[in-house]
Design an enzyme around this catalytic site. Structure first.
Site, PDB file in Angstrom:
ATOM      1  N   ILE A   5      17.793  53.355 -44.659  1.00  0.00           N
ATOM      2  CA  ILE A   5      17.342  53.415 -43.268  1.00  0.00           C
ATOM      3  C   ILE A   5      16.310  54.503 -43.013  1.00  0.00           C
ATOM      4  CG2 ILE A   5      19.353  52.304 -42.238  1.00  0.00           C
ATOM      5  CD1 ILE A   5      20.280  55.098 -41.421  1.00  0.00           C
ATOM      6  N   GLY A   8      13.459  60.546 -45.538  1.00  0.00           N
ATOM      7  CA  GLY A   8      13.003  61.797 -44.948  1.00  0.00           C
ATOM      8  C   GLY A   8      12.204  62.583 -45.957  1.00  0.00           C
ATOM      9  N   ALA A   9      11.782  63.762 -45.547  1.00  0.00           N
ATOM     10  CA  ALA A   9      11.033  64.609 -46.458  1.00  0.00           C
ATOM     11  C   ALA A   9      11.953  65.078 -47.572  1.00  0.00           C
ATOM     12  CB  ALA A   9      10.468  65.804 -45.705  1.00  0.00           C
ATOM     13  N   GLU A  10      13.218  65.230 -47.248  1.00  0.00           N
ATOM     14  CA  GLU A  10      14.119  65.864 -48.184  1.00  0.00           C
ATOM     15  C   GLU A  10      15.061  64.872 -48.866  1.00  0.00           C
ATOM     16  OE1 GLU A  10      16.546  68.914 -46.441  1.00  0.00           O
ATOM     17  OE2 GLU A  10      16.644  69.832 -48.420  1.00  0.00           O
ATOM     18  N   ALA A  11      15.502  63.895 -48.104  1.00  0.00           N
ATOM     19  CA  ALA A  11      16.568  63.037 -48.619  1.00  0.00           C
ATOM     20  C   ALA A  11      16.345  61.583 -48.234  1.00  0.00           C
ATOM     21  CB  ALA A  11      17.907  63.519 -48.065  1.00  0.00           C
ATOM     22  N   ASP A 122      16.858  74.139 -38.706  1.00  0.00           N
ATOM     23  CA  ASP A 122      15.817  73.132 -38.478  1.00  0.00           C
ATOM     24  C   ASP A 122      16.071  72.485 -37.118  1.00  0.00           C
ATOM     25  OD1 ASP A 122      13.613  71.578 -38.883  1.00  0.00           O
ATOM     26  OD2 ASP A 122      14.528  70.247 -40.353  1.00  0.00           O
TER      27      ASP A 122
END
Lengths: 209, 328
Positions: A5, A8-11, A122
């Site tokens: 779905i 992201g930048a990280e995960a 964040d």
């Protein structure tokens, strides 16, 4: 049933069925651009911290996803799926009054988090979900436990930067409502809010009046 | 249309001559190199004022342009070091008044973005702007360059330069650190400080300098570890901002853009997110006059003029305070 779905930048976030529950699998992917050792260390420590701190926030009374399973070595967390809309995408669609109420509540939860010793790390409108009547805080990957005014100030500064860069149309209104809520739940609010302004002034090239 | 641009925000004195279609006719650079230590604003300003006349003449000669053919005089009005800015502004005012041409004040950070767009053909990039004085992730949104992330204290270039000086390497630090890092093998654990889309380099600088002073590590390993940590932090905030804004392009600009390792990080991130990577060419990466001249042209064509009486410099002029009518 498995569905990617969000990337992201990280995960990567995958919606799945977990023992009969609708669950979200958050996997911190290795980053090719990072040195492998640094990469492994960051992914492991952030996964562990995120799971710990989500619990801590929930105990303090801030809605967060339920954690089902944590695997720091593989940087995976399985958690409750929150069905809703990111506040980031909601701001412009709300009426004036709704917007104020929303940020009043968000400020209140932020005050509660800080009072419980949680620094989100964040704190932006992308990481807050409106799910029905609930306001749920997500993505604690950069969070830490601290009662330092400095860290609270940096956290608040992040929110204000988000308002300035992305919600500039309503920045003043949103910040005001946020502050009202923050003051209500945090007895040390003034100090933190003052520090927020100091942190912003410390940045490069701020008009120093 | 021909513009002359004066850049003097820090240690570089740059005079550029640029044509209305973006051709760089001349880009003269005269760098102030301190005998020791970092930039002393007054000494740098003195250098700029002593070299100004010669640099302007050289730029005009190289461009093959007579001063009377200039249509506008652009200058970097901020942000930067006060004494250096004032030297450039004074010369720009004098030229504009003497030639009877309009003066256009330009924001130095905006100019780095605009010259990057002009030279690479990027249209609407998320921009990572890295130099000795600045570390900014920005993108255009509704009339302005919005800042999504930036350093909370010192710039990445400042961190590298200061460490390089402590380790006895060359100035500026970036290139020499990259050379030494190529022979590094061991990753020494250093503070990695990312706060949302902002970052901080002062703790990293303190820690790497302390490790140097212990004498326990090879300089190669220290350079390698500093570079890996500092650039991974940049990579992370850039990636966050790219995911956040969904911009289709990623532009690397500023003096530190010349670093190959950072360039490879930016390309890897862009690829991961389906964005097109762009890196500003080396000759336009460091502070230079051509970028000021070019941005002056964009501003002038949008009706912007800076009357002499309101042409005072602004050392704290943030790029997100500047209206960008040429993109709306």
């Amino acid at each position: 049933m498995e569905k990617l779905i969000a990337r992201g930048a990280e995960a990567d976030l995958i919606l799945t069925d977990w023992n009969g529950l609708r669950a979200l699998v958050k996997t911190r992917k290795p980053k090719r651009y990072r040195h492998p050792e640094l990469d492994r260390q960051l992914r492991r420590s952030r996964t562990r911290a995120e799971a710990d701190i989500i619990h801590r926030a929930k105990e303090a009374g801030v809605p967060t996803p339920l954690i089902y399973q944590v695997d720091p070595e593989n940087a995976v967390i399985v958690m409750e799926y929150i069905d809703g809309v990111k506040v980031r995408d909601l701001v412009d669609k709300l009426g004036d009054e709704e917007r104020t109420t929303l940020f009043h509540r968000i400020g209140g939860y932020a005050g509660t988090l800080h009072r419980a010793g949680v620094i989100h790390g964040d704190l932006t409108t992308s990481n807050i979900i409106k799910s029905g009547d609930r306001i749920v805080f997500i993505d604690f990957g950069l969070s830490e436990v601290s009662n330092e005014v400095e860290k609270r100030g940096v956290d608040l500064n992040l929110m204000n930067r988000m308002l300035t860069s992305t919600h500039y149309r309503h920045q003043e209104q949103l910040l005001e409502a946020f502050k009202v809520g923050y003051r209500e739940t945090n007895p040390e609010a003034e100090e933190a809010l003052q520090r927020m302004e100091e942190v912003a002034r410390r940045g490069r090239y701020i008009e120093k009046n | 249309m021909i513009a002359l641009g004066v850049e003097s925000t820090a240690d570089n004195l740059g005079i550029g001559v640029v044509a209305g279609d973006g051709r760089v006719l001349a880009n003269v650079l005269d760098v102030h190199v301190p005998a020791e230590g970092g930039i002393h604003p007054r000494e740098a300003a003195r250098h700029h004022s002593e070299c100004m006349g010669g640099a302007v003449r050289r730029a005009l000669d190289e461009a093959g342009v007579n001063a009377k053919e200039l249509d506008i005089i652009a200058f970097a009005q901020g942000p930067g070091l006060g004494p250096c800015l004032r030297t450039g502004a004074t010369s720009a005012r004098a030229l504009a008044c003497y030639l009877g041409r309009p003066l256009v004040g330009v924001n130095h950070c905006v100019a780095h973005v605009e010259v990057g767009r002009m030279a690479t053909g990027a249209e609407d990039p998320l921009t990572l702007y890295v130099s000795g004085g600045n570390t900014i992730v920005s993108g255009y949104e509704s009339g302005r360059y919005r800042i999504f992330g930036e350093t909370l204290d010192i710039a990445v270039g400042n961190c590298l330069d200061t460490f390089a000086r402590a380790a006895g390497l060359e100035y500026p630090g970036g290139p020499d650190i990259e050379r030494w890092a190529a022979r590094g093998e061991k990753l020494i654990s250093l503070p990695y400080t990312v706060k949302g889309m902002d970052l901080s380099y002062s703790g990293l600088l303190t820690a790497v300098t302390a490790e140097l002073q212990t004498g326990r590590h090879r300089v190669e390993d220290l350079c390698f570890s500093l570079q890996e940590t500092a650039y991974a932090m940049l990579g992370e905030i850039t990636e966050r901002a790219l995911a956040h804004t969904g911009k289709p392009e990623l532009l690397l600009t500023g003096g530190v853009a010349a670093n190959k390792r950072l360039g490879s990080i930016v390309r890897s991130i862009a690829e991961e997110h389906g964005a097109k990577p762009y890196v500003v060419p080396i000759r336009l990466a460091a502070d230079n006059g051509a970028m000021i001249a070019w941005t002056g042209i964009l501003a002038y064509n949008s009706g912007i003029r800076t009357p002499v009486e309101s042409s005072h410099v602004n050392p704290n002029w943030r790029m997100d305070q500047v209206e960008i009518p040429w993109r709306s």
